[in-house]
Structures are given as C-alpha cells and as structure tokens.
Design an enzyme around this catalytic site. Sequence first.
Site, PDB file in Angstrom:
ATOM      1  N   HIS A  40       0.925  -1.309   0.054  1.00 19.65           N
ATOM      2  CA  HIS A  40       0.014   0.098  -0.023  1.00 19.65           C
ATOM      3  C   HIS A  40       0.814   1.100   0.021  1.00 19.65           C
ATOM      4  CE1 HIS A  40      -3.209   2.688   1.069  1.00 19.65           C
ATOM      5  NE2 HIS A  40      -3.868   2.002   0.731  1.00 19.65           N
ATOM      6  N   ASP A  51      -7.975  -5.042   0.184  1.00 16.14           N
ATOM      7  CA  ASP A  51      -8.572  -5.847  -1.139  1.00 16.14           C
ATOM      8  C   ASP A  51      -8.380  -7.001  -1.116  1.00 16.14           C
ATOM      9  OD1 ASP A  51     -10.058  -3.697  -2.282  1.00 16.14           O
ATOM     10  OD2 ASP A  51      -8.135  -3.187  -3.400  1.00 16.14           O
TER      11      ASP A  51
HETATM   12  N1  CMC Z   1       4.019  -7.802  -5.026  1.00 14.86           N
HETATM   13  C1  CMC Z   1       5.279  -7.497  -5.210  1.00 14.86           C
HETATM   14  N2  CMC Z   1       6.233  -6.715  -4.978  1.00 14.86           N
HETATM   15  C2  CMC Z   1       5.468  -5.361  -4.550  1.00 14.86           C
HETATM   16  C3  CMC Z   1       4.269  -5.311  -4.337  1.00 14.86           C
HETATM   17  C4  CMC Z   1       3.553  -6.626  -4.903  1.00 14.86           C
HETATM   18  N3  CMC Z   1       2.229  -6.456  -4.429  1.00 14.86           N
HETATM   19  N4  CMC Z   1       3.850  -3.846  -4.073  1.00 14.86           N
HETATM   20  C5  CMC Z   1       5.151  -3.150  -4.155  1.00 14.86           C
HETATM   21  N5  CMC Z   1       6.110  -4.059  -4.449  1.00 14.86           N
HETATM   22  C6  CMC Z   1       7.771  -3.766  -4.485  1.00 14.86           C
HETATM   23  C7  CMC Z   1       8.003  -2.990  -5.669  1.00 14.86           C
HETATM   24  O1  CMC Z   1       8.338  -3.805  -6.705  1.00 14.86           O
HETATM   25  C8  CMC Z   1       9.049  -2.073  -4.965  1.00 14.86           C
HETATM   26  O2  CMC Z   1      10.185  -2.915  -5.014  1.00 14.86           O
HETATM   27  P1  CMC Z   1      11.692  -2.187  -5.209  1.00 14.86           P
HETATM   28  O3  CMC Z   1      11.851  -1.349  -4.010  1.00 14.86           O
HETATM   29  O4  CMC Z   1      12.806  -3.446  -5.107  1.00 14.86           O
HETATM   30  O5  CMC Z   1      11.744  -1.780  -6.322  1.00 14.86           O
HETATM   31  C9  CMC Z   1       8.648  -1.770  -3.759  1.00 14.86           C
HETATM   32  O6  CMC Z   1       7.824  -3.092  -3.170  1.00 14.86           O
HETATM   33  C10 CMC Z   1       7.906  -0.489  -3.597  1.00 14.86           C
HETATM   34  O7  CMC Z   1       6.845  -0.630  -4.184  1.00 14.86           O
HETATM   35  P2  CMC Z   1       6.054   0.684  -5.201  1.00 14.86           P
HETATM   36  O8  CMC Z   1       5.492   0.186  -6.498  1.00 14.86           O
HETATM   37  O9  CMC Z   1       7.222   1.864  -5.209  1.00 14.86           O
HETATM   38  O10 CMC Z   1       5.255   1.191  -3.893  1.00 14.86           O
HETATM   39  P3  CMC Z   1       3.955   2.143  -4.312  1.00 14.86           P
HETATM   40  O11 CMC Z   1       3.538   3.057  -3.085  1.00 14.86           O
HETATM   41  O12 CMC Z   1       4.130   2.938  -5.344  1.00 14.86           O
HETATM   42  O13 CMC Z   1       2.726   1.212  -4.739  1.00 14.86           O
HETATM   43  C11 CMC Z   1       0.843  -0.164  -4.634  1.00 14.86           C
HETATM   44  C12 CMC Z   1       1.622   0.869  -3.810  1.00 14.86           C
HETATM   45  C13 CMC Z   1      -0.389  -0.567  -3.714  1.00 14.86           C
HETATM   46  C14 CMC Z   1       0.335   0.376  -6.024  1.00 14.86           C
HETATM   47  C15 CMC Z   1       1.637  -1.642  -4.840  1.00 14.86           C
HETATM   48  O14 CMC Z   1       2.101  -2.036  -3.736  1.00 14.86           O
HETATM   49  C16 CMC Z   1       1.047  -2.558  -5.712  1.00 14.86           C
HETATM   50  O15 CMC Z   1       0.932  -2.549  -6.796  1.00 14.86           O
HETATM   51  N6  CMC Z   1       0.304  -3.709  -4.907  1.00 14.86           N
HETATM   52  C17 CMC Z   1      -0.761  -4.429  -5.663  1.00 14.86           C
HETATM   53  C18 CMC Z   1      -1.801  -3.703  -5.963  1.00 14.86           C
HETATM   54  C19 CMC Z   1      -2.729  -3.765  -4.870  1.00 14.86           C
HETATM   55  O16 CMC Z   1      -3.265  -4.618  -4.024  1.00 14.86           O
HETATM   56  N7  CMC Z   1      -3.660  -2.411  -4.787  1.00 14.86           N
HETATM   57  C20 CMC Z   1      -4.705  -2.269  -3.958  1.00 14.86           C
HETATM   58  C21 CMC Z   1      -4.085  -1.256  -2.766  1.00 14.86           C
HETATM   59  S1  CMC Z   1      -5.391  -0.985  -1.587  1.00 14.86           S
HETATM   60  C22 CMC Z   1      -6.773  -0.481  -2.109  1.00 14.86           C
HETATM   61  C23 CMC Z   1      -6.738   0.901  -2.411  1.00 14.86           C
HETATM   62  O17 CMC Z   1      -6.810   1.765  -1.567  1.00 14.86           O
HETATM   63  O18 CMC Z   1      -6.949   1.204  -3.561  1.00 14.86           O
END
Ligand code: CMC
Length: 428
Positions: free
Chosen positions: A307, A364
């Site tokens: 998240h 989710d």
């Molecule tokens: N699976 C594997 N690796 C992950 C995941 C995941 N679900 N989420 C983040 N990472 C890794 C990412 O690859 C990165 O690694 P590194 O530092 O080595 O490059 C690190 O963790 C940080 O990730 P980020 O993408 O920079 O983090 P963010 O804050 O931009 O993204 C997120 C947050 C929710 C978009 C992301 O965690 C994600 O894509 N999760 C899966 C989709 C999901 O479940 N979304 C629902 C969010 S809750 C409902 C809502 O409020 O909308």
Amino acid sequence: MTDTATIEIDNKKYEFPIVKGTENEVAIDISKLRASTGGVITLDSGYKNTGSCESAITFLDGEKGVLRYRGYSIEELAEKADFLEVAYLLIFGELPTKEQNDKFHDDIKAESAVDEDIKKILDAFPKAAHPMGVISSLTSALTAFNPSSVNVDSEEDMYKSVVRILGKMPVLVAWTMRKKQGQPLDYGDNSLGYVENLLKMMFSRPNSCYVQNPVLVDALDKLLILHADHEQNCSTSTVRITGSSHAGLFASLSAGISALWGPLHGGANQAVLEMLEAIQEDGGDTKKYMAKAKDKSDPFRLMGFGHRVYKNFDPRAKIIKKAADQVLHDLGVEDPILEIAKGLEKEALEDQYFVDRKLYPNVDFYSGIIYRAMGIPIEMFTVMFAIGRLPGWIAQWREMRLRKEPIGRPRQLYIGETSRDFIPINKR
Ligand code: CMC
C-alpha cells in the site's frame, strides 16, 4: 521544531512556514515557492511527498496502522455504526442524532428512483461491458437527468445532490449487475434499510420472495464502512481535482469511479480473486507465485499486497479477515481459495522481500472472498468498493467546495525538445 524551513538556491535563502496538523503531522507550506524564487517548483512524481489540501475528514497513520473517520476509529465504527451513519459522519462531520439519521435516510429514499430513460442507456451497453465503465457512464448521465445538481453553491443545493446520488447509486449498481445477468430490473423496497434494499435489488428473483440473510447484511454493511474513505488516494484526488473546476458532483464522482477501476487501486479486489483462482487452477503452488512476485524481470505482483501509505498491517484488512472467516463459517462455505489466500499471507509475512519492503495484505486481499461467498460476480467487486467509497468522495468534494479551494492545476518540468524550426512535409 522550528517554525520555518529554509531552501537555499544559488546562495540565496528562502524561508517557508512549517505547518502542523491536529495529529502533529508536519508540512512545509511551499505555496509561495514559485513566486518568491522566480519560477522554481517542486518535483514529486506520484505525489509521494505532496499534501494537496488540508482536510478534516480522515486521519491515517500508515506506520502505526491507524485509520479514523472524523476522529472515530475504524474498528469502533465497523463494530457499532451502520453505513448510513458513517456516511453522515463523513459528509457532515458529526455522528447523526436519531432524528438527523431518520431524516437523512428518508431524504435518500425519496431520491431512490431513477428516470426510466436510464434503462435505454443501460440497454445500449453490450453485455460484456465492464460494470465499472457502465457505472461511471450512468453516474455521469445522471447530470443530464438532474441538471440542477451542477450549480450547487449553497449548502442546501449540495444536500439535495448528496441525497440524490446516495439514493440512486444502489439502483444503478443493482441494475447494471442484473442487466449483465439477463435478469429483470428490481425497483427495490423503501421499507428496507439501505444495505438490505441494495441486496434485494441485486439478488431478488421475479418468481420467488427475497429473504434477507442477516449475516450477509452485516458483512456488507461492514465492508462498505471500511471502504468509505481513505483520504487523498487516487480516486478521491480525482474527485477533488475534477470538482475544483466547478464540475458538478455527479461528473466528479464519475471521474472518481474511473480512477478507482484500475488494478493498482480499487480494481485490485477483482485482480486478487483472479490471481487466487489462477493459482488454484495451476495446482495451488503458492511458492511459485511468491517467487514470481519477487522476480524483477516478471511483471507479476502479488495483488492485495502493499500500500502506498500503510507500511504496517492495513487495519481494514484485519477486520475484513475476521469477517471473511465469520461469513464463510455462517454460510457453511468451504472455499479452497481462502486456504490459498491464507497460505500466501503466511508466506509473504515471513518472506524477507516482503518484510524489507513492508508489504502487508491490504483491504482488497480479503474483501473479494466475502463478495464471492455472497454470490457477487467478480466483475462487480470494484463496483461494491465504489458504493462504499461514495460517502468519502462526496465528503471530500463538499469539503473542497466549502473551503473554496482553487482549481487544481499542477506544474511540470518540461523535458522535451527546445524551440526548433518547422520542416515542410516534403523535406522530412
Ligand atoms: N508484489 C510484489 N512486489 C511489490 C508489491 C506487490 N504487490 N507491491 C510493491 N512491491 C515492491 C515493488 O516492486 C518495489 O520494489 P523495489 O523497491 O525493489 O523496486 C517496492 O515494493 C515498493 O513498491 P512501489 O510500487 O514503489 O510502491 P507504491 O507505493 O508506488 O505502490 C501499490 C503501492 C499498492 C500500488 C503496490 O504495492 C501494488 O501494486 N500492490 C498490488 C496492487 C494492490 O493490491 N492494490 C490495492 C491497494 S489497496 C486499495 C486501495 O486503497 O486502492
């Protein structure tokens, strides 16, 4: 802490006020940055460090896993309040008295019919259309049927638009689902509670009497409360920025619904279930999918994990996990998908990759399991999220309008070509 922050550019110092929120959050107010420095701006892709507004609606502390609506903890609200009480709290700032609550519900009921011509629009969509696209379009179309809901400068006009959309949205949602299933439309029953009526409109059948299941009513009520607001997320920021141009409430909500649709946001609940089903079909090997999620050359992500703001357990996920167990137990459903979900959660919580990046299950991860047990089709999951988020979007839109916030218009750092001469087509 000092009252100001200093930025030094080309040996010149500029001071900016430090402002504090009621929960001691700290921000540097850079609203005069560009003017005082002669054009310097901040760059913050994804707005990870940028506060877009001051807001008194929702507080969350992602490090501690705290979420409060208007000061009340999400745990207490999910246990003791119902969805409409929470909607009132979010939108108007205080829990309603019994009289206020009854009036609010009566006003919503009075608006719970949609123009019959909405059916023509619904009919024009192909059966395969994704319900989020349909709901976004129908919400936008409501403006055409209720033109007075655009210019809403007085609190009274705003109230009318608010109860109108809260009354009509369950109808749009239920009709969208029934249309897809080839079921005749149900007009609901205003003698029922808000959530009961929504369930009836979704699940009644023309040849039998719909019997309410209190376990499902309670679970759906909780889910809607847990989704009701989450401060400045992608869809809420979309609603606020759309509304900041003085677009009407329904148009702003339609934009928010489109933003919610994406799998990195609300669309994750559909993506989680699709992922769990794919793992099941592939033999249930969770370790294989854990490895894929960690492999940087593989685009696969563990949906329902991670998240932007929670770097600890999502407090909503804790409540939903318990509710999922309860619903499956009460309904006598044994869902192998739940076992896969539990397996993935256990492995991820012990895995160094997930531990280092503070990736915990989010809201989710478990909500889809409950929706599935309730008989809601996977494609409708994000729509259920949208109904839950509706009061939050409305509250944020209303706050933005009442605070008379300026139109949202970020800056950019241009990295394209500098000025060049046009080349005629025969010389290119
Ligand atoms: N699976 C594997 N690796 C992950 C995941 C995941 N679900 N989420 C983040 N990472 C890794 C990412 O690859 C990165 O690694 P590194 O530092 O080595 O490059 C690190 O963790 C940080 O990730 P980020 O993408 O920079 O983090 P963010 O804050 O931009 O993204 C997120 C947050 C929710 C978009 C992301 O965690 C994600 O894509 N999760 C899966 C989709 C999901 O479940 N979304 C629902 C969010 S809750 C409902 C809502 O409020 O909308």
